[in-house]
Structures are given as C-alpha cells and as structure tokens.
Design a protein around this motif. Structure first.
Motif, PDB file in Angstrom:
ATOM      1  N   ILE A 166       9.092  -3.757   3.462  1.00 56.39           N
ATOM      2  CA  ILE A 166       9.852  -2.544   3.178  1.00 56.39           C
ATOM      3  C   ILE A 166      11.233  -2.617   3.811  1.00 56.39           C
ATOM      4  CG2 ILE A 166       8.790  -1.335   5.156  1.00 56.39           C
ATOM      5  CD1 ILE A 166       9.085   1.266   3.403  1.00 56.39           C
ATOM      6  N   HIS A 167      12.221  -2.192   3.043  1.00 59.69           N
ATOM      7  CA  HIS A 167      13.604  -2.094   3.509  1.00 59.69           C
ATOM      8  C   HIS A 167      14.067  -0.660   3.221  1.00 59.69           C
ATOM      9  CE1 HIS A 167      13.755  -6.507   3.860  1.00 59.69           C
ATOM     10  NE2 HIS A 167      13.017  -6.488   2.765  1.00 59.69           N
ATOM     11  N   ALA A 168      14.230   0.120   4.269  1.00 61.43           N
ATOM     12  CA  ALA A 168      14.555   1.542   4.129  1.00 61.43           C
ATOM     13  C   ALA A 168      15.856   1.835   4.860  1.00 61.43           C
ATOM     14  CB  ALA A 168      13.432   2.407   4.678  1.00 61.43           C
ATOM     15  N   SER A 169      16.782   2.542   4.193  1.00 60.35           N
ATOM     16  CA  SER A 169      18.076   2.835   4.805  1.00 60.35           C
ATOM     17  C   SER A 169      18.604   4.184   4.349  1.00 60.35           C
ATOM     18  CB  SER A 169      19.086   1.730   4.459  1.00 60.35           C
ATOM     19  OG  SER A 169      19.293   1.669   3.060  1.00 60.35           O
ATOM     20  N   ASN A 170      19.541   4.712   5.120  1.00 65.85           N
ATOM     21  CA  ASN A 170      20.257   5.944   4.763  1.00 65.85           C
ATOM     22  C   ASN A 170      19.327   7.117   4.486  1.00 65.85           C
ATOM     23  OD1 ASN A 170      22.738   4.557   4.940  1.00 65.85           O
ATOM     24  ND2 ASN A 170      22.563   3.866   2.829  1.00 65.85           N
ATOM     25  N   SER A 171      18.588   7.503   5.553  1.00 64.46           N
ATOM     26  CA  SER A 171      17.753   8.712   5.539  1.00 64.46           C
ATOM     27  C   SER A 171      16.591   8.661   4.545  1.00 64.46           C
ATOM     28  CB  SER A 171      18.614   9.948   5.262  1.00 64.46           C
ATOM     29  OG  SER A 171      19.622  10.088   6.244  1.00 64.46           O
ATOM     30  N   THR A 172      16.052   7.496   4.342  1.00 58.91           N
ATOM     31  CA  THR A 172      14.847   7.345   3.527  1.00 58.91           C
ATOM     32  C   THR A 172      13.625   7.799   4.318  1.00 58.91           C
ATOM     33  OG1 THR A 172      15.528   5.591   2.019  1.00 58.91           O
ATOM     34  CG2 THR A 172      13.247   5.566   2.683  1.00 58.91           C
ATOM     35  N   LYS A 173      12.650   8.358   3.600  1.00 58.36           N
ATOM     36  CA  LYS A 173      11.364   8.704   4.199  1.00 58.36           C
ATOM     37  C   LYS A 173      10.263   8.013   3.394  1.00 58.36           C
ATOM     38  CE  LYS A 173      12.836  13.190   6.016  1.00 58.36           C
ATOM     39  NZ  LYS A 173      12.901  12.710   7.404  1.00 58.36           N
ATOM     40  N   ALA A 174       9.313   7.407   4.101  1.00 51.92           N
ATOM     41  CA  ALA A 174       8.235   6.696   3.413  1.00 51.92           C
ATOM     42  C   ALA A 174       6.931   6.855   4.163  1.00 51.92           C
ATOM     43  CB  ALA A 174       8.588   5.214   3.278  1.00 51.92           C
ATOM     44  N   ASN A 175       5.854   7.009   3.408  1.00 49.02           N
ATOM     45  CA  ASN A 175       4.496   7.026   3.936  1.00 49.02           C
ATOM     46  C   ASN A 175       3.716   5.951   3.189  1.00 49.02           C
ATOM     47  OD1 ASN A 175       4.482   9.500   5.746  1.00 49.02           O
ATOM     48  ND2 ASN A 175       5.202  10.384   3.830  1.00 49.02           N
ATOM     49  N   ILE A 176       3.248   4.941   3.906  1.00 52.57           N
ATOM     50  CA  ILE A 176       2.611   3.813   3.242  1.00 52.57           C
ATOM     51  C   ILE A 176       1.276   3.464   3.906  1.00 52.57           C
ATOM     52  CG2 ILE A 176       4.791   2.852   2.443  1.00 52.57           C
ATOM     53  CD1 ILE A 176       4.749   0.917   4.717  1.00 52.57           C
ATOM     54  N   PHE A 177       0.466   2.702   3.190  1.00 47.69           N
ATOM     55  CA  PHE A 177      -0.835   2.242   3.669  1.00 47.69           C
ATOM     56  C   PHE A 177      -0.829   0.721   3.571  1.00 47.69           C
ATOM     57  CE2 PHE A 177      -5.677   3.271   3.294  1.00 47.69           C
ATOM     58  CZ  PHE A 177      -5.963   2.292   4.229  1.00 47.69           C
ATOM     59  N   SER A 178      -0.837   0.048   4.725  1.00 50.91           N
ATOM     60  CA  SER A 178      -0.830  -1.407   4.732  1.00 50.91           C
ATOM     61  C   SER A 178      -1.894  -1.908   5.700  1.00 50.91           C
ATOM     62  CB  SER A 178       0.543  -1.941   5.129  1.00 50.91           C
ATOM     63  OG  SER A 178       0.651  -3.315   4.872  1.00 50.91           O
ATOM     64  N   GLU A 179      -2.778  -2.789   5.223  1.00 50.57           N
ATOM     65  CA  GLU A 179      -3.920  -3.197   6.038  1.00 50.57           C
ATOM     66  C   GLU A 179      -3.688  -4.469   6.843  1.00 50.57           C
ATOM     67  OE1 GLU A 179      -8.068  -1.593   4.721  1.00 50.57           O
ATOM     68  OE2 GLU A 179      -7.416  -3.192   3.381  1.00 50.57           O
ATOM     69  N   LYS A 180      -2.972  -5.452   6.276  1.00 47.08           N
ATOM     70  CA  LYS A 180      -2.895  -6.759   6.935  1.00 47.08           C
ATOM     71  C   LYS A 180      -1.543  -7.052   7.557  1.00 47.08           C
ATOM     72  CE  LYS A 180      -6.559  -8.829   4.149  1.00 47.08           C
ATOM     73  NZ  LYS A 180      -6.951  -9.927   3.231  1.00 47.08           N
ATOM     74  N   THR A 181      -0.461  -6.901   6.767  1.00 47.83           N
ATOM     75  CA  THR A 181       0.863  -7.206   7.308  1.00 47.83           C
ATOM     76  C   THR A 181       1.882  -6.179   6.855  1.00 47.83           C
ATOM     77  OG1 THR A 181       1.546  -8.604   5.447  1.00 47.83           O
ATOM     78  CG2 THR A 181       0.361  -9.677   7.246  1.00 47.83           C
ATOM     79  N   ILE A 182       2.905  -5.977   7.682  1.00 45.92           N
ATOM     80  CA  ILE A 182       4.062  -5.189   7.288  1.00 45.92           C
ATOM     81  C   ILE A 182       5.300  -5.796   7.929  1.00 45.92           C
ATOM     82  CG2 ILE A 182       3.602  -3.500   9.142  1.00 45.92           C
ATOM     83  CD1 ILE A 182       5.047  -1.427   7.294  1.00 45.92           C
TER      84      ILE A 182
END
Length: 232
Positions: A183-199
């Motif tokens: 994931i690449h998030a910039s400039n006031s991004t909001k994210a909710n994610i589900f990742s089990e092995k790697t991030i």
C-alpha cells in the motif's frame, strides 16, 4: 440485438434514440446486448449496478425522453457516460451485465456497486474525482488506484493486493481478506485493510492506515505524519 465492435472503428450509441426500434424494451427500461468487452469505463453522473451474467449488455433503468446516456465501444473497451450538454440533476441508473472484467475505470463522480460476487484472476480498479465503488470480489491479484476524494469499498478475498491511494481518498477493505498487501497512501488518505501474511509500502502526509490481522512481515515507511496501526 448484437452490436459489432470493430477494432478500427468507434461505435457511438445514444440510448433511447437510434436503436429504439430494435432494443429489448420494457415500460421503464431499455436493454442493449453487446459483444464481449474486457475493460469497463464509467463516467459522469451515473449510478451503475454490475450484474453477473453469462452475456454482455447494458440496461438503462430510467425511462428518459432524451438521449443523454451514451455507449462507446472500441476494441474490447466499453465506455458508458452522460452527454454533458443534457446532464440532469439526478443520477441516472444503468445496469451493466457481464460475466467478468479485467479493468474498471470509474471517473467524474460516478458510482458503481453490485449485489453479486465477481471472481477474477487479476483485476485493476481505478477511481478518480469523487467516484465510488462498492463490490464483493474474489481475486488472485487486485490492483487499486484511488485519487481525488474517491471511495473504494471491497469485501471478499484475494492473494495479493496493490493499493495506491491519494488526495483525501478512502479505501474500506477490513472485510477484504488478503494474504499479501502493498500500500502507498499519501495526502490525507484513510484506509482500513485486512492482511494476514505481509504488508509493505509507505504512508505519508497525514494519511492513516488501519490493518486488521497479524502480518508476519510488516515493512511500511511512515513519513510526514503518516501512520500505520496494526490491530489484531
């Protein structure tokens, strides 16, 4: 009625106009059967429902007297948009029937949703300019590019997901189970994610990413007030 999409030609269709006599019409809708397309582009003031089927087609749900919704078929890409000279204040409802798709491009405030679950190998979803997508999918790999206050909500699962989100956009995927996330998030991004092995990835410029799950590998750079939270 089948509309032939030649590689070298662009076929412009005004819904409710030149094909009225041949379309499969009901009292409140008009249906147009199409040949196979692998890329779908939705623009302007449209409310589009994706319907899983064994054929390809478009159904205009509003019984409008003017031809304001248009289709552009070129090669394997279908573009559905509104004639801006005849734009209405309300959203125009359209259904798109398809078995699967390789890429979705949603722009100019359009909204796309589905009651069905779509199964993909590799799918690319692009949103820009305050567009919205809500879908339930299963995929081997999913790429999403979200910009300019757009909103993507996914449920389901995938093996790998790649996310680029910027400029006050939101990615809601806490019920979209992924093994590997970049994931690449910039400039006031909001994210909710589900990742089990790697991030992996980077969070910057007042962006916030909440991670559900217990990834074994977590390599995310946090700069300029960007924050990553892992919650079990």
């Amino acid at each position: 009625m089948k509309i032939l999409a030649y590689i070298s030609l662009v076929l412009m269709i005004s819904l409710g106009s030149i094909f009225n006599c041949n379309a499969k019409n009901s009292k409140n809708s008009k249906f147009y059967e199409l040949q196979e397309f692998t890329s779908l582009c939705i623009q302007n003031n449209l409310d589009v429902e994706l319907v899983k089927s064994d054929f390809y087609g478009v159904e205009q749900m509003n019984n409008l007297s003017e031809a304001i919704v248009k289709l552009e078929v070129k090669e394997s890409k279908l573009r559905v948009f509104v004639d801006t000279d005849k734009m209405l204040n309300k959203r125009i409802k359209v259904k798109v029937y398809l078995p699967t798709i390789f890429s979705l491009n949603i722009d100019d405030g359009a909204e796309v949703h589905s009651k069905d679950t779509f199964v993909f190998g590799h799918v690319v979803i692009c949103l820009s300019n305050a567009s919205k997508v809500k879908m339930h999918i299963q995929a081997k790999k999913m790429e999403a590019y979200i910009s300019n206050s757009s909103y993507l909500s996914l449920k389901g699962s995938c093996d790998k997901q790649l996310i680029y989100s910027e400029n006050s956009s939101k990615y809601q995927a806490s019920n979209f189970k992924s093994n590997h996330t970049e994931i690449h998030a910039s400039n006031s991004t909001k994210a909710n994610i589900f990742s089990e092995k790697t991030i992996i990835g980077d969070i910057s410029t007042r962006s916030n990413v909440n991670v559900k799950g217990t990834p074994v590998v977590a390599k995310v750079e946090q700069v300029s007030h960007g924050q990553l939270f892992i919650r079990n």
